[in-house]
Design a protein around this motif. Structure first.
Motif, mmCIF file in Angstrom:
data_model
loop_
_atom_site.group_PDB
_atom_site.id
_atom_site.type_symbol
_atom_site.label_atom_id
_atom_site.label_comp_id
_atom_site.label_asym_id
_atom_site.label_seq_id
_atom_site.Cartn_x
_atom_site.Cartn_y
_atom_site.Cartn_z
ATOM 1 N N MET A 141 0.871 -1.175 0.000
ATOM 2 C CA MET A 141 0.000 0.000 0.000
ATOM 3 C C MET A 141 0.909 1.226 0.000
ATOM 4 O O MET A 141 1.966 1.227 0.622
ATOM 5 N N ASP B 232 -4.706 5.488 -2.536
ATOM 6 C CA ASP B 232 -4.838 4.287 -1.701
ATOM 7 C C ASP B 232 -5.661 4.586 -0.448
ATOM 8 O O ASP B 232 -6.444 3.736 -0.004
ATOM 9 N N TYR C 94 -7.464 -5.559 0.597
ATOM 10 C CA TYR C 94 -6.373 -5.167 1.498
ATOM 11 C C TYR C 94 -5.895 -6.392 2.267
ATOM 12 O O TYR C 94 -6.699 -7.246 2.655
ATOM 13 N N ILE D 240 -2.051 -3.890 -0.900
ATOM 14 C CA ILE D 240 -3.280 -3.835 -1.681
ATOM 15 C C ILE D 240 -3.318 -5.061 -2.598
ATOM 16 O O ILE D 240 -2.306 -5.425 -3.204
#
Ligand SMILES: CC(C)(COP(=O)(O)OP(=O)(O)OC[C@H]1O[C@@H](n2cnc3c(N)ncnc32)[C@H](O)[C@@H]1OP(=O)(O)O)[C@@H](O)C(=O)NCCC(=O)NCCS
Length: 185
Positions: A17, A23, A80, A70
């Motif tokens: 991420m 994001d 996630y 991610i």
């Protein structure tokens, strides 16, 4: 901080991420969806993009030792996953502190994609990474006892139920039991 650029299989890509608004926005979107919150975090922990930035920025920048990722499918962000070395063995009712143990949490943020194999594919990628690259000896995961889809997904990856953790997590204002599930190298 996450050490890989990306992990990939035929089904999914797992990438770190990023400390980027896009994001945080997608996390805010997923974590304000009641259908996701019902299983991850609780409906009383709704989060917008600003809240997601506050919570996840210490993770994307490496200040916290939780590694946020991610999950992508065909270039679309769909979920996630986070992983971390377990420091507090008591939280999982474990006392064999000499076993190098890692924890994983995940969700697919798009309910239309649940039960299409993405969650177990992403989990398999991180399991392989932790065993091959991080010398993990054990990986644990702790679904609520009534989250049968999650339990099935984790069993498909080889995880086994070890014991019920009573009152493991507060969720929607109630203490909930969870299965401690583990996979050994
Ligand atoms: C849990 C989660 C990550 C699993 O990912 P997924 O992509 O849906 O899982 P998979 O498709 O790989 O596997 C799900 C399995 O459960 C099965 N399943 C679905 N609903 C079920 C139910 N009520 N009871 C038993 N099995 C069920 C599916 O059929 C599938 O098994 P199969 O492949 O043998 O048919 C995803 O469903 C999710 O994000 N759910 C909401 C948030 C959440 O629960 N996070 C986990 C917190 S521990």
């Amino acid at each position: 901080m996450t050490t890989f650029q990306q992990l990939e299989s035929q089904e999914v890509v797992l990438r770190p991420m990023r400390d980027e608004q896009s994001d945080y926005e997608r996390m805010g979107r997923w974590l304000s969806d009641e259908r996701v919150l019902a299983f991850y975090g609780g409906r009383d922990h709704r989060m917008d993009a600003a809240g997601a930035r506050k919570k996840y920025r210490p993770r994307t920048t490496g200040e916290e030792s939780v590694n946020p990722c991610i999950i992508e499918r065909f270039g679309e962000a769909v979920g996630y996953l986070q992983y971390y070395r377990v420091e507090d063995f008591a939280e999982y009712g474990l006392d064999d502190v000499d076993v190098d143990t890692w924890g994983v949490d995940l969700f697919v943020g798009e309910p239309r994609l649940w039960s299409t194999g993405l969650g177990s594919s992403a989990l398999r990628l991180i399991v392989e990474h932790l065993f091959e690259e991080c010398d993990a000896e054990r990986i644990v995961i702790d679904p609520h006892v009534d989250n049968r889809r999650a339990i099935r997904a984790y069993e498909k990856c080889g995880f086994e139920k070890v014991k019920v953790l009573k009152d493991h997590e507060q969720h929607d204002g109630q203490w909930r039991d969870a299965w401690l599930m583990e996979l050994r190298r």
